[in-house]
Write a protein that holds these residues in place. Structure first.
Motif, PDB file in Angstrom:
ATOM      1  N   GLU A  63     -28.404  13.053 -22.300  1.00 34.81           N
ATOM      2  CA  GLU A  63     -28.882  14.034 -22.946  1.00 34.81           C
ATOM      3  C   GLU A  63     -29.148  15.482 -22.894  1.00 34.81           C
ATOM      4  OE1 GLU A  63     -32.671  15.275 -26.158  1.00 34.81           O
ATOM      5  OE2 GLU A  63     -33.091  13.599 -24.336  1.00 34.81           O
ATOM      6  N   GLN A  67     -26.871  18.868 -23.685  1.00 34.35           N
ATOM      7  CA  GLN A  67     -26.602  20.183 -24.269  1.00 34.35           C
ATOM      8  C   GLN A  67     -26.957  21.462 -23.801  1.00 34.35           C
ATOM      9  OE1 GLN A  67     -31.440  19.664 -24.023  1.00 34.35           O
ATOM     10  NE2 GLN A  67     -31.595  18.516 -26.330  1.00 34.35           N
ATOM     11  N   ASP A 105     -32.651  10.382 -28.383  1.00 35.53           N
ATOM     12  CA  ASP A 105     -32.492  11.670 -28.572  1.00 35.53           C
ATOM     13  C   ASP A 105     -31.129  11.747 -28.446  1.00 35.53           C
ATOM     14  OD1 ASP A 105     -34.581  11.176 -28.929  1.00 35.53           O
ATOM     15  OD2 ASP A 105     -35.953  11.002 -26.898  1.00 35.53           O
ATOM     16  N   LEU A 108     -28.637  12.750 -30.673  1.00 38.86           N
ATOM     17  CA  LEU A 108     -28.836  13.603 -31.560  1.00 38.86           C
ATOM     18  C   LEU A 108     -28.378  15.146 -30.528  1.00 38.86           C
ATOM     19  CD1 LEU A 108     -30.732  15.360 -33.556  1.00 38.86           C
ATOM     20  CD2 LEU A 108     -32.471  15.537 -31.911  1.00 38.86           C
ATOM     21  N   LEU A 139     -35.896   7.885 -37.647  1.00 38.68           N
ATOM     22  CA  LEU A 139     -36.456   8.563 -37.017  1.00 38.68           C
ATOM     23  C   LEU A 139     -35.016   9.319 -36.413  1.00 38.68           C
ATOM     24  CD1 LEU A 139     -38.445   6.939 -34.775  1.00 38.68           C
ATOM     25  CD2 LEU A 139     -39.252   8.997 -36.453  1.00 38.68           C
ATOM     26  N   SER A 140     -33.454   8.786 -35.599  1.00 36.56           N
ATOM     27  CA  SER A 140     -32.349   9.676 -35.748  1.00 36.56           C
ATOM     28  C   SER A 140     -32.100  10.718 -36.540  1.00 36.56           C
ATOM     29  CB  SER A 140     -31.382   8.521 -35.010  1.00 36.56           C
ATOM     30  OG  SER A 140     -31.884   8.613 -33.547  1.00 36.56           O
ATOM     31  N   GLY A 142     -33.789  11.594 -39.454  1.00 33.53           N
ATOM     32  CA  GLY A 142     -35.092  12.628 -39.817  1.00 33.53           C
ATOM     33  C   GLY A 142     -34.360  14.001 -38.716  1.00 33.53           C
ATOM     34  N   SER A 143     -33.919  13.470 -37.469  1.00 33.30           N
ATOM     35  CA  SER A 143     -33.886  14.294 -36.283  1.00 33.30           C
ATOM     36  C   SER A 143     -33.130  14.932 -36.456  1.00 33.30           C
ATOM     37  CB  SER A 143     -33.812  13.881 -34.815  1.00 33.30           C
ATOM     38  OG  SER A 143     -35.305  13.430 -34.500  1.00 33.30           O
ATOM     39  N   MET A 144     -32.250  14.539 -36.775  1.00 32.90           N
ATOM     40  CA  MET A 144     -30.652  15.783 -36.891  1.00 32.90           C
ATOM     41  C   MET A 144     -30.488  16.130 -38.898  1.00 32.90           C
ATOM     42  SD  MET A 144     -27.505  12.585 -36.081  1.00 32.90           S
ATOM     43  CE  MET A 144     -26.320  13.874 -37.614  1.00 32.90           C
ATOM     44  N   GLY A 146     -33.402  17.617 -39.085  1.00 33.94           N
ATOM     45  CA  GLY A 146     -34.724  18.824 -39.269  1.00 33.94           C
ATOM     46  C   GLY A 146     -33.485  20.160 -38.481  1.00 33.94           C
ATOM     47  N   SER A 147     -32.744  19.174 -37.226  1.00 35.45           N
ATOM     48  CA  SER A 147     -31.733  19.891 -36.125  1.00 35.45           C
ATOM     49  C   SER A 147     -30.356  21.064 -37.343  1.00 35.45           C
ATOM     50  CB  SER A 147     -31.419  19.361 -35.245  1.00 35.45           C
ATOM     51  OG  SER A 147     -32.410  18.729 -34.651  1.00 35.45           O
TER      52      SER A 147
END
Length: 149
Positions: A63, A67, A105, A108, A139-140, A142-144, A146-147
């Motif tokens: 991760e 990033q 994570d 993501l 959750l993944s 949702g995170s995607m 949001g991002s």
């Protein structure tokens, strides 16, 4: 390597002779950041596939690596990373929740540069799981959203 260099021309590169016989003539480039990134990503993937070391730590390192880069990984490495993370996220038994979260994570972070591949995998998991999707998948997603939504 030349196709990788073309994909990642934005990264710094180091001049070198096109071949040892051409010393002093034509110069090619080897993208130093790309080769290091690919080597580290491949090494971490191998650790995951061979079940060596701490899986959470391996996912966290991946991760962090993803990033910090534009994510120019060969498609084979991307596909294997997605498959490995998906397998951990779907596991019903034998995989700690921390591993599932770390795998999500990492996906993501991978989605930053390979969004469509990651989204396709998560959508296929939703379809395959039917009425009860696994929490890490939701959750993944949702995170995607949001991002990147």
């Amino acid at each position: 390597l030349s196709s990788l260099a073309a994909l990642c021309s934005c990264l710094g590169s180091q001049p070198r002779p096109a071949s040892p016989a051409d010393e002093g003539q034509a110069m090619g480039t080897v993208p130093v950041a790309v080769t290091t990134f690919v080597a580290m990503g491949t090494s971490l993937l191998r650790q995951l596939q061979d079940h060596e070391g701490d899986r959470v730590e391996s996912y966290q390192e991946l991760e962090s690596l993803l990033q910090g880069q534009d994510g120019c990984l060969p498609s084979g490495v991307v596909n294997r990373l997605i498959a490995e993370a998906s397998r951990d996220m779907r596991a019903a038994q034998g995989v700690r929740d921390e591993v599932k979260v770390a795998a999500g994570d990492m996906l993501l972070a991978l989605a930053r540069s390979h969004f469509h591949f990651v989204m396709a995998e998560l959508q296929s998991q939703l379809k395959a799981l039917g009425k009860e999707p696994k929490e890490p998948v939701l959750l993944s997603l949702g995170s995607m959203a949001g991002s990147y939504g």
